[in-house]
Scaffold this motif. Structure first.
Motif, PDB file in Angstrom:
ATOM      1  N   GLY A  80       0.243  -4.119  -8.474  1.00  0.00           N
ATOM      2  CA  GLY A  80       1.052  -5.313  -8.665  1.00  0.00           C
ATOM      3  C   GLY A  80       2.327  -5.321  -7.851  1.00  0.00           C
ATOM      4  N   SER A  81       2.624  -4.198  -7.174  1.00  0.00           N
ATOM      5  CA  SER A  81       3.805  -4.173  -6.303  1.00  0.00           C
ATOM      6  C   SER A  81       3.460  -3.438  -5.015  1.00  0.00           C
ATOM      7  N   LEU A  82       4.110  -3.831  -3.956  1.00  0.00           N
ATOM      8  CA  LEU A  82       3.857  -3.220  -2.654  1.00  0.00           C
ATOM      9  C   LEU A  82       4.156  -1.721  -2.692  1.00  0.00           C
ATOM     10  N   ARG A  83       5.333  -1.341  -3.133  1.00  0.00           N
ATOM     11  CA  ARG A  83       5.668   0.088  -3.198  1.00  0.00           C
ATOM     12  C   ARG A  83       4.741   0.843  -4.140  1.00  0.00           C
ATOM     13  N   GLY A  84       4.415   0.220  -5.243  1.00  0.00           N
ATOM     14  CA  GLY A  84       3.503   0.853  -6.189  1.00  0.00           C
ATOM     15  C   GLY A  84       2.133   1.093  -5.582  1.00  0.00           C
ATOM     16  N   ASP A  85       1.631   0.124  -4.808  1.00  0.00           N
ATOM     17  CA  ASP A  85       0.333   0.279  -4.154  1.00  0.00           C
ATOM     18  C   ASP A  85       0.374   1.392  -3.109  1.00  0.00           C
ATOM     19  N   VAL A  86       1.443   1.400  -2.293  1.00  0.00           N
ATOM     20  CA  VAL A  86       1.582   2.438  -1.267  1.00  0.00           C
ATOM     21  C   VAL A  86       1.708   3.808  -1.925  1.00  0.00           C
ATOM     22  N   GLN A  87       2.502   3.886  -2.971  1.00  0.00           N
ATOM     23  CA  GLN A  87       2.684   5.168  -3.662  1.00  0.00           C
ATOM     24  C   GLN A  87       1.369   5.626  -4.285  1.00  0.00           C
ATOM     25  N   ALA A  88       0.633   4.738  -4.926  1.00  0.00           N
ATOM     26  CA  ALA A  88      -0.648   5.118  -5.538  1.00  0.00           C
ATOM     27  C   ALA A  88      -1.623   5.596  -4.467  1.00  0.00           C
ATOM     28  N   TRP A  89      -1.676   4.892  -3.327  1.00  0.00           N
ATOM     29  CA  TRP A  89      -2.565   5.292  -2.233  1.00  0.00           C
ATOM     30  C   TRP A  89      -2.161   6.682  -1.724  1.00  0.00           C
ATOM     31  N   ALA A  90      -0.864   6.868  -1.484  1.00  0.00           N
ATOM     32  CA  ALA A  90      -0.377   8.128  -0.918  1.00  0.00           C
ATOM     33  C   ALA A  90      -0.623   9.305  -1.863  1.00  0.00           C
ATOM     34  N   GLU A  91      -0.401   9.102  -3.149  1.00  0.00           N
ATOM     35  CA  GLU A  91      -0.642  10.175  -4.115  1.00  0.00           C
ATOM     36  C   GLU A  91      -2.126  10.538  -4.168  1.00  0.00           C
ATOM     37  N   GLN A  92      -2.988   9.531  -4.149  1.00  0.00           N
ATOM     38  CA  GLN A  92      -4.427   9.804  -4.170  1.00  0.00           C
ATOM     39  C   GLN A  92      -4.853  10.535  -2.894  1.00  0.00           C
ATOM     40  N   TYR A  93      -4.329  10.096  -1.748  1.00  0.00           N
ATOM     41  CA  TYR A  93      -4.662  10.731  -0.476  1.00  0.00           C
ATOM     42  C   TYR A  93      -4.217  12.195  -0.482  1.00  0.00           C
ATOM     43  N   LEU A  94      -2.987  12.439  -0.924  1.00  0.00           N
ATOM     44  CA  LEU A  94      -2.473  13.808  -1.008  1.00  0.00           C
ATOM     45  C   LEU A  94      -3.357  14.659  -1.917  1.00  0.00           C
TER      46      LEU A  94
END
Length: 178
Positions: A80-94
């Motif tokens: 629901g938020s740009l930063r939240g989406d980027v953070q969720a993607w980055a955490e999953q990738y890591l």
């Protein structure tokens, strides 16, 4: 339209999938340093020459399998938020890439005869996220890759420990600062 006798997803695609499946199964059963082309060929029901003809060598085949496995199964999470989406993607990738199978995939991708495919995959995922928020100021894909993904991959491959999640969050903040 395909020519006479050609079927998309025909014999060639079935052979490739059989070989990819054999590689994935062998990598689950034994150490990757012990996997050989003859083992893969026997498991896939093809001759070793089929593998050499299509991929050239084992490292190119492993890179191809790794790239196929890196293709996302679904769109990035929508928080629901740009930063939240980027953070969720980055955490999953890591999380995924710092696992032993993830590290091995990254190492195999380094051997790919087609450089840049990993950046294309990551860039596509990040662009999907950015496109969800057309009216918001945001960093570009290259900035996110350079400030977030690149340090993540570097630490996974060349450091005894992967990037800490808190440091990943700081890098995301830097990427979003203009």
């Amino acid at each position: 339209m395909t020519g006479p006798g050609l079927r998309p997803g025909g014999r060639s695609a079935r052979v490739q999938e059989s070989i990819h499946s054999a590689v994935r199964a062998l990598l689950e059963e034994q150490d990757r340093s012990t996997v050989t082309v003859p083992q893969i060929a026997a498991r896939a029901g093809v001759t070793p020459s089929t593998i050499y003809r299509r991929w050239g060598d084992l490292s190119a085949l492993l890179a191809d399998v790794a790239l196929a496995r890196m293709q996302p199964d679904s769109e990035p999470a929508n928080t629901g938020s740009l930063r939240g989406d980027v953070q969720a993607w980055a955490e999953q990738y890591l999380d995924e890439m710092s696992s032993e199978p993830g590290r091995n995939m990254l190492r195999d991708v380094q051997s790919s005869p087609t450089p840049g495919l990993c950046v294309t995959i990551i860039g596509g995922q990040l662009q999907m996220i950015l496109d969800r928020y057309p009216d918001q100021p945001k960093p570009g894909v290259d900035r996110l890759i350079n400030l977030m993904a690149a340090p993540t991959v570097f630490r996974i491959l060349f450091s005894p420990a992967p990037l800490e999640v808190e440091e990943l969050h700081r890098l995301i903040e830097i990427a979003f600062s203009q």
